[in-house]
Design a protein around this motif. Structure first.
Motif, PDB file in Angstrom:
ATOM      1  N   PRO A   7       1.115  -1.436  -0.336  1.00  0.00           N
ATOM      2  CA  PRO A   7      -0.123  -0.281  -0.005  1.00  0.00           C
ATOM      3  C   PRO A   7       1.090   1.433   0.211  1.00  0.00           C
ATOM      4  CG  PRO A   7      -0.771  -1.559   2.354  1.00  0.00           C
ATOM      5  CD  PRO A   7       0.357  -1.632   1.192  1.00  0.00           C
ATOM      6  N   GLU A   8       2.124   1.334   0.721  1.00  0.00           N
ATOM      7  CA  GLU A   8       2.686   2.172   0.435  1.00  0.00           C
ATOM      8  C   GLU A   8       3.265   2.948  -0.901  1.00  0.00           C
ATOM      9  OE1 GLU A   8       3.670   0.002   4.196  1.00  0.00           O
ATOM     10  OE2 GLU A   8       3.412  -0.190   2.221  1.00  0.00           O
ATOM     11  N   PHE A   9       3.249   2.077  -2.083  1.00  0.00           N
ATOM     12  CA  PHE A   9       3.393   2.692  -3.095  1.00  0.00           C
ATOM     13  C   PHE A   9       2.473   3.286  -3.678  1.00  0.00           C
ATOM     14  CE2 PHE A   9       6.484  -1.100  -2.928  1.00  0.00           C
ATOM     15  CZ  PHE A   9       7.918  -0.796  -3.690  1.00  0.00           C
ATOM     16  N   ASP A  10       1.080   3.159  -3.494  1.00  0.00           N
ATOM     17  CA  ASP A  10      -0.369   3.583  -3.774  1.00  0.00           C
ATOM     18  C   ASP A  10      -0.075   5.347  -4.158  1.00  0.00           C
ATOM     19  OD1 ASP A  10      -1.186   1.422  -4.180  1.00  0.00           O
ATOM     20  OD2 ASP A  10      -2.811   1.480  -2.127  1.00  0.00           O
ATOM     21  N   ASP A  11       0.633   5.754  -3.451  1.00  0.00           N
ATOM     22  CA  ASP A  11       0.575   7.287  -3.280  1.00  0.00           C
ATOM     23  C   ASP A  11       1.672   8.062  -4.103  1.00  0.00           C
ATOM     24  OD1 ASP A  11      -1.616   7.857  -1.062  1.00  0.00           O
ATOM     25  OD2 ASP A  11      -0.577   8.233   0.041  1.00  0.00           O
ATOM     26  N   ILE A  12       2.833   7.288  -4.508  1.00  0.00           N
ATOM     27  CA  ILE A  12       3.604   8.063  -4.728  1.00  0.00           C
ATOM     28  C   ILE A  12       3.599   7.255  -6.575  1.00  0.00           C
ATOM     29  CG2 ILE A  12       6.057   7.360  -5.403  1.00  0.00           C
ATOM     30  CD1 ILE A  12       6.947   6.447  -2.519  1.00  0.00           C
ATOM     31  N   LEU A  13       2.832   5.831  -6.646  1.00  0.00           N
ATOM     32  CA  LEU A  13       3.218   6.315  -8.266  1.00  0.00           C
ATOM     33  C   LEU A  13       1.194   6.495  -8.517  1.00  0.00           C
ATOM     34  CD1 LEU A  13       3.067   2.093  -8.197  1.00  0.00           C
ATOM     35  CD2 LEU A  13       4.369   3.501  -8.959  1.00  0.00           C
ATOM     36  N   GLN A  14       0.945   6.524  -7.756  1.00  0.00           N
ATOM     37  CA  GLN A  14      -0.196   7.622  -8.298  1.00  0.00           C
ATOM     38  C   GLN A  14       0.113   9.429  -8.434  1.00  0.00           C
ATOM     39  OE1 GLN A  14      -3.307   7.652  -5.360  1.00  0.00           O
ATOM     40  NE2 GLN A  14      -3.898   5.804  -5.837  1.00  0.00           N
ATOM     41  N   SER A  15       0.825   9.915  -8.085  1.00  0.00           N
ATOM     42  CA  SER A  15       1.402  11.392  -8.071  1.00  0.00           C
ATOM     43  C   SER A  15       2.555  11.374  -9.753  1.00  0.00           C
ATOM     44  CB  SER A  15       1.820  11.384  -7.104  1.00  0.00           C
ATOM     45  OG  SER A  15       3.394  11.016  -6.963  1.00  0.00           O
ATOM     46  N   LEU A  16       2.562   9.592 -10.193  1.00  0.00           N
ATOM     47  CA  LEU A  16       3.163   9.754 -11.712  1.00  0.00           C
ATOM     48  C   LEU A  16       2.980   9.479 -12.262  1.00  0.00           C
ATOM     49  CD1 LEU A  16       6.848   7.954  -9.178  1.00  0.00           C
ATOM     50  CD2 LEU A  16       6.285  10.518 -10.180  1.00  0.00           C
TER      51      LEU A  16
END
Length: 80
Positions: A7-16
């Motif tokens: 789940p930690e990847f969600d915010d980072i990847l969504q912003s990209l």
């Protein structure tokens, strides 16, 4: 294969942007010299220029040319 990301990847990847996970996976395989540039671009769902542009944007360079690749190119050109 279906990949479940932490789940930690969600915010980072969504912003990209869309398909960020596919891009970074393809870029990682390309940087590890496991796949070609063309294969990585295809796997990322981008054309040649689009993949190169995103590589420059995120990694500071588009193509990776190692000494062996340059040497082989020079040999090919030098052949009669």
């Amino acid at each position: 294969m279906n990949i479940q990301l932490q789940p930690e990847f969600d915010d980072i990847l969504q912003s990209l942007g869309s398909s960020a996970a596919e891009f970074f996976l393809a870029a990682s395989l390309y940087h590890a010299k496991k796949i070609s540039f063309a294969s990585a671009a295809h796997m990322a769902g981008l054309d040649f220029e689009g993949f190169k542009t995103r590589l420059i944007e995120h990694f500071g360079q588009g193509n990776i040319l190692d000494d062996q690749c340059v040497f082989e190119g020079i040999q090919t050109i030098a052949q009669p």
